[in-house]
Design a protein around this motif. Structure first.
Motif, PDB file in Angstrom:
ATOM      1  N   ALA A   1     -11.133  47.520  34.953  1.00  0.00           N
ATOM      2  CA  ALA A   1     -12.353  47.710  34.345  1.00  0.00           C
ATOM      3  C   ALA A   1     -13.458  48.756  34.950  1.00  0.00           C
ATOM      4  CB  ALA A   1     -13.279  46.355  34.267  1.00  0.00           C
ATOM      5  N   LEU A   2     -13.637  48.614  36.285  1.00  0.00           N
ATOM      6  CA  LEU A   2     -14.278  49.646  37.175  1.00  0.00           C
ATOM      7  C   LEU A   2     -14.109  50.952  37.175  1.00  0.00           C
ATOM      8  CD1 LEU A   2     -14.694  47.335  40.434  1.00  0.00           C
ATOM      9  CD2 LEU A   2     -16.542  48.036  38.963  1.00  0.00           C
ATOM     10  N   LYS A   3     -12.537  51.231  37.168  1.00  0.00           N
ATOM     11  CA  LYS A   3     -12.116  52.492  36.943  1.00  0.00           C
ATOM     12  C   LYS A   3     -12.462  53.138  35.561  1.00  0.00           C
ATOM     13  CE  LYS A   3      -7.712  55.198  37.346  1.00  0.00           C
ATOM     14  NZ  LYS A   3      -6.377  54.721  37.553  1.00  0.00           N
ATOM     15  N   LYS A   4     -12.253  52.269  34.468  1.00  0.00           N
ATOM     16  CA  LYS A   4     -12.729  52.716  33.186  1.00  0.00           C
ATOM     17  C   LYS A   4     -14.209  52.950  32.984  1.00  0.00           C
ATOM     18  CE  LYS A   4     -10.807  52.415  29.550  1.00  0.00           C
ATOM     19  NZ  LYS A   4      -9.898  53.275  28.785  1.00  0.00           N
ATOM     20  N   ARG A   5     -15.146  52.009  33.568  1.00  0.00           N
ATOM     21  CA  ARG A   5     -16.521  52.050  33.490  1.00  0.00           C
ATOM     22  C   ARG A   5     -16.836  53.689  34.287  1.00  0.00           C
ATOM     23  NH1 ARG A   5     -20.399  47.956  36.371  1.00  0.00           N
ATOM     24  NH2 ARG A   5     -19.550  48.638  38.176  1.00  0.00           N
ATOM     25  N   LYS A   6     -16.473  53.822  35.214  1.00  0.00           N
ATOM     26  CA  LYS A   6     -16.661  55.162  35.974  1.00  0.00           C
ATOM     27  C   LYS A   6     -16.042  56.379  35.374  1.00  0.00           C
ATOM     28  CE  LYS A   6     -16.225  53.480  40.910  1.00  0.00           C
ATOM     29  NZ  LYS A   6     -15.178  53.289  41.977  1.00  0.00           N
ATOM     30  N   VAL A   7     -15.090  56.396  34.495  1.00  0.00           N
ATOM     31  CA  VAL A   7     -14.595  57.323  33.647  1.00  0.00           C
ATOM     32  C   VAL A   7     -15.726  57.521  32.400  1.00  0.00           C
ATOM     33  CG1 VAL A   7     -12.875  58.009  31.816  1.00  0.00           C
ATOM     34  CG2 VAL A   7     -12.210  57.244  34.272  1.00  0.00           C
ATOM     35  N   GLN A   8     -16.007  56.609  31.894  1.00  0.00           N
ATOM     36  CA  GLN A   8     -17.213  56.280  30.767  1.00  0.00           C
ATOM     37  C   GLN A   8     -18.574  57.201  31.185  1.00  0.00           C
ATOM     38  OE1 GLN A   8     -17.767  52.754  28.596  1.00  0.00           O
ATOM     39  NE2 GLN A   8     -15.569  52.294  28.571  1.00  0.00           N
ATOM     40  N   GLU A   9     -18.793  56.612  32.422  1.00  0.00           N
ATOM     41  CA  GLU A   9     -20.205  57.033  33.171  1.00  0.00           C
ATOM     42  C   GLU A   9     -20.024  58.512  33.425  1.00  0.00           C
ATOM     43  OE1 GLU A   9     -20.649  54.744  36.414  1.00  0.00           O
ATOM     44  OE2 GLU A   9     -21.579  53.109  35.294  1.00  0.00           O
ATOM     45  N   GLU A  10     -18.688  59.184  33.954  1.00  0.00           N
ATOM     46  CA  GLU A  10     -18.697  60.498  34.025  1.00  0.00           C
ATOM     47  C   GLU A  10     -18.650  61.297  32.492  1.00  0.00           C
ATOM     48  OE1 GLU A  10     -18.254  63.949  36.178  1.00  0.00           O
ATOM     49  OE2 GLU A  10     -18.756  61.868  37.110  1.00  0.00           O
ATOM     50  N   ASN A  11     -18.104  60.566  31.838  1.00  0.00           N
ATOM     51  CA  ASN A  11     -18.109  61.433  30.311  1.00  0.00           C
ATOM     52  C   ASN A  11     -19.645  61.514  29.797  1.00  0.00           C
ATOM     53  OD1 ASN A  11     -15.356  61.785  30.482  1.00  0.00           O
ATOM     54  ND2 ASN A  11     -14.785  59.940  29.433  1.00  0.00           N
ATOM     55  N   LEU A  12     -20.414  60.627  30.068  1.00  0.00           N
ATOM     56  CA  LEU A  12     -21.672  60.597  29.640  1.00  0.00           C
ATOM     57  C   LEU A  12     -22.204  61.586  30.191  1.00  0.00           C
ATOM     58  CD1 LEU A  12     -22.571  56.633  29.172  1.00  0.00           C
ATOM     59  CD2 LEU A  12     -22.322  58.494  27.381  1.00  0.00           C
ATOM     60  N   LYS A  13     -22.164  61.725  31.528  1.00  0.00           N
ATOM     61  CA  LYS A  13     -22.827  62.619  32.493  1.00  0.00           C
ATOM     62  C   LYS A  13     -22.608  64.308  31.973  1.00  0.00           C
ATOM     63  CE  LYS A  13     -23.441  60.006  36.918  1.00  0.00           C
ATOM     64  NZ  LYS A  13     -23.001  59.919  38.221  1.00  0.00           N
ATOM     65  N   GLN A  14     -21.261  64.327  31.836  1.00  0.00           N
ATOM     66  CA  GLN A  14     -20.779  65.799  31.268  1.00  0.00           C
ATOM     67  C   GLN A  14     -21.472  66.137  29.846  1.00  0.00           C
ATOM     68  OE1 GLN A  14     -16.563  65.909  31.479  1.00  0.00           O
ATOM     69  NE2 GLN A  14     -16.652  65.641  33.964  1.00  0.00           N
ATOM     70  N   ALA A  15     -21.433  65.012  28.844  1.00  0.00           N
ATOM     71  CA  ALA A  15     -22.010  65.179  27.708  1.00  0.00           C
ATOM     72  C   ALA A  15     -23.418  65.561  27.592  1.00  0.00           C
ATOM     73  CB  ALA A  15     -21.782  64.007  26.948  1.00  0.00           C
ATOM     74  N   SER A  16     -24.190  64.843  28.802  1.00  0.00           N
ATOM     75  CA  SER A  16     -25.727  65.057  28.946  1.00  0.00           C
ATOM     76  C   SER A  16     -25.955  66.688  29.375  1.00  0.00           C
ATOM     77  CB  SER A  16     -26.267  64.153  29.686  1.00  0.00           C
ATOM     78  OG  SER A  16     -27.460  64.191  30.086  1.00  0.00           O
ATOM     79  N   PHE A  17     -25.151  66.953  30.314  1.00  0.00           N
ATOM     80  CA  PHE A  17     -25.202  68.102  31.068  1.00  0.00           C
ATOM     81  C   PHE A  17     -24.938  69.406  29.918  1.00  0.00           C
ATOM     82  CE2 PHE A  17     -23.061  71.930  33.186  1.00  0.00           C
ATOM     83  CZ  PHE A  17     -24.560  72.005  34.150  1.00  0.00           C
ATOM     84  N   SER A  18     -23.857  69.156  29.102  1.00  0.00           N
ATOM     85  CA  SER A  18     -23.558  70.022  28.306  1.00  0.00           C
ATOM     86  C   SER A  18     -24.733  70.171  26.970  1.00  0.00           C
ATOM     87  CB  SER A  18     -22.072  69.659  27.352  1.00  0.00           C
ATOM     88  OG  SER A  18     -21.170  69.745  28.203  1.00  0.00           O
ATOM     89  N   ASN A  19     -25.286  69.125  26.670  1.00  0.00           N
ATOM     90  CA  ASN A  19     -26.294  68.865  25.734  1.00  0.00           C
ATOM     91  C   ASN A  19     -27.429  69.875  26.244  1.00  0.00           C
ATOM     92  OD1 ASN A  19     -24.782  67.637  23.692  1.00  0.00           O
ATOM     93  ND2 ASN A  19     -25.524  65.745  24.407  1.00  0.00           N
ATOM     94  N   ALA A  20     -27.797  69.512  27.505  1.00  0.00           N
ATOM     95  CA  ALA A  20     -28.926  70.090  28.102  1.00  0.00           C
ATOM     96  C   ALA A  20     -28.799  71.652  28.339  1.00  0.00           C
ATOM     97  CB  ALA A  20     -29.075  69.756  29.718  1.00  0.00           C
ATOM     98  N   ASN A  21     -27.605  72.038  28.085  1.00  0.00           N
ATOM     99  CA  ASN A  21     -27.334  73.532  28.318  1.00  0.00           C
ATOM    100  C   ASN A  21     -26.910  74.334  26.891  1.00  0.00           C
ATOM    101  OD1 ASN A  21     -27.257  74.352  31.365  1.00  0.00           O
ATOM    102  ND2 ASN A  21     -26.363  72.341  31.267  1.00  0.00           N
TER     103      ASN A  21
END
Length: 327
Positions: free
Chosen positions: A307-327
């Motif tokens: 579960a921790l591994k899955k959470r980290k993947v989800q958090e990383e995906n959200l960060k990348q999506a946020s970064f993409s939207n910001a640019n």
């Protein structure tokens, strides 16, 4: 999404015994982990009865709840899992049992699902590693045990619960230069019983050394040794001191507490773990069922790592999506 029954609505003594009251279904759809039993104990050298280990662990696991306060995670917010049932073993025939294991684990591993495999004696680890190597190639091993299980033979037999990791090295199943064994202790026939494991390429941290360096340093050395490689974790319940796990076939005094063992498993967070096995639980010697309680808690921590591994993947995906939207 598969998750356990809610024990506040359905009493724990209702229903068939599955791990943590998960759905009993052989599916690889929409699951991140599966519980798999391998009730084989033909390869033991002392007490028999570990074939009943999987059901004994499942019986105890009904007390588990989905939130892990030590890791601050609700497992089923991030992953889905089922109790896949048992692989059919062949009593008295370890080689046909290994074939069944490789075949039975294949559809799970083909979908990158993480199995938590309940033994059975420690000989089953060779079958597990054959299946993993077939899918992923050689894997690093993190091995918690009071014995190195690297004997060449037992009573002239090459396939016993004291030999699986020598056979795994010989068969090329392990990335042995990034593998580590932790907790070895007890009387031996000679120094070669430990040194043979080192000669095979393992890093070995005996219990005597653990008491000197402490558990934090043990975890540092595990992480350094694995160094980002794909990992299989093998946990023999006799890693624990028999005061905390009397229900096992070859107990060795002077081991860790159950609390120490759980902290070590939690400390594996961050490793690229592909699967686990948990072996050598023997119900007939389990006074007060404390071994089953410890084993089910260890398996719970293994699921929490998923579960921790899955959470980290989800958090990383959200960060990348946020970064993409910001640019």
């Amino acid at each position: 999404m598969y998750q356990p029954k809610d024990s506040s609505l359905s009493p724990r003594f209702c229903g068939i015994r599955t791990f943590m009251r998960l759905e009993h279904i052989q599916t690889t759809d929409n699951v991140d982990f599966v519980i798999v039993g391998v009730p084989f104990d033909t390869a033991v050298s002392n007490r028999t009865g570990a074939r009943y280990g999987p059901q004994h662990i499942r019986n105890s696991s009904v007390l588990l709840r989905p939130y892990n306060p030590d890791q601050n995670i609700n497992i089923f917010d991030y992953c889905s899992g089922v109790d896949y049932g048992d692989i059919d073993v062949i009593p008295g025939n370890i080689h046909r049992t290994y074939d069944n294991m490789v075949k039975g684990l294949a559809p799970i591993l083909e979908k990158s699902i993480i199995p938590i495999i309940l033994g059975g004696d420690h000989s089953i680890s060779l079958g597990n590693l054959r299946a993993f190597a077939k899918q992923y190639g050689p894997v690093a091993l993190v091995h918690f045990d009071s014995h190195s299980d690297t004997w060449d033979n037992y009573y002239g037999e090459k396939y016993m619960h004291g030999t699986p990791f020598r056979r795994a090295v010989e068969e090329g199943l392990l990335d042995v230069n990034h593998s580590i064994q932790v907790g070895m202790r007890g009387p031996l026939y000679g120094p070669e019983c430990i040194e043979d494991a080192r000669h095979l390429g393992f890093e070995v941290i005996p219990m005597k050394e653990i008491r000197k360096i402490g558990y934090s340093e043990v975890l540092n050395r595990i992480h350094k040794r694995v160094a980002g490689r794909p990992v299989f974790v093998s946990f023999d319940i006799d890693f624990l001191d028999p005061a905390y796990a009397p229900g096992t076939g070859t107990p060795e005094v002077g081991g860790p507490t159950s609390a120490d063992a759980l902290d070590l498993v939690r400390g594996l967070d961050g490793l690229d773990i592909l699967g686990f096995d948990l072996v050598e639980v023997l119900p007939a010697y389990d006074s007060g069922e404390i071994t089953a309680a410890a084993a089910s808690a260890v398996a719970f921590e293994m699921i929490s790592l998923v579960a921790l591994k899955k959470r980290k993947v989800q958090e990383e995906n959200l960060k990348q999506a946020s970064f993409s939207n910001a640019n």
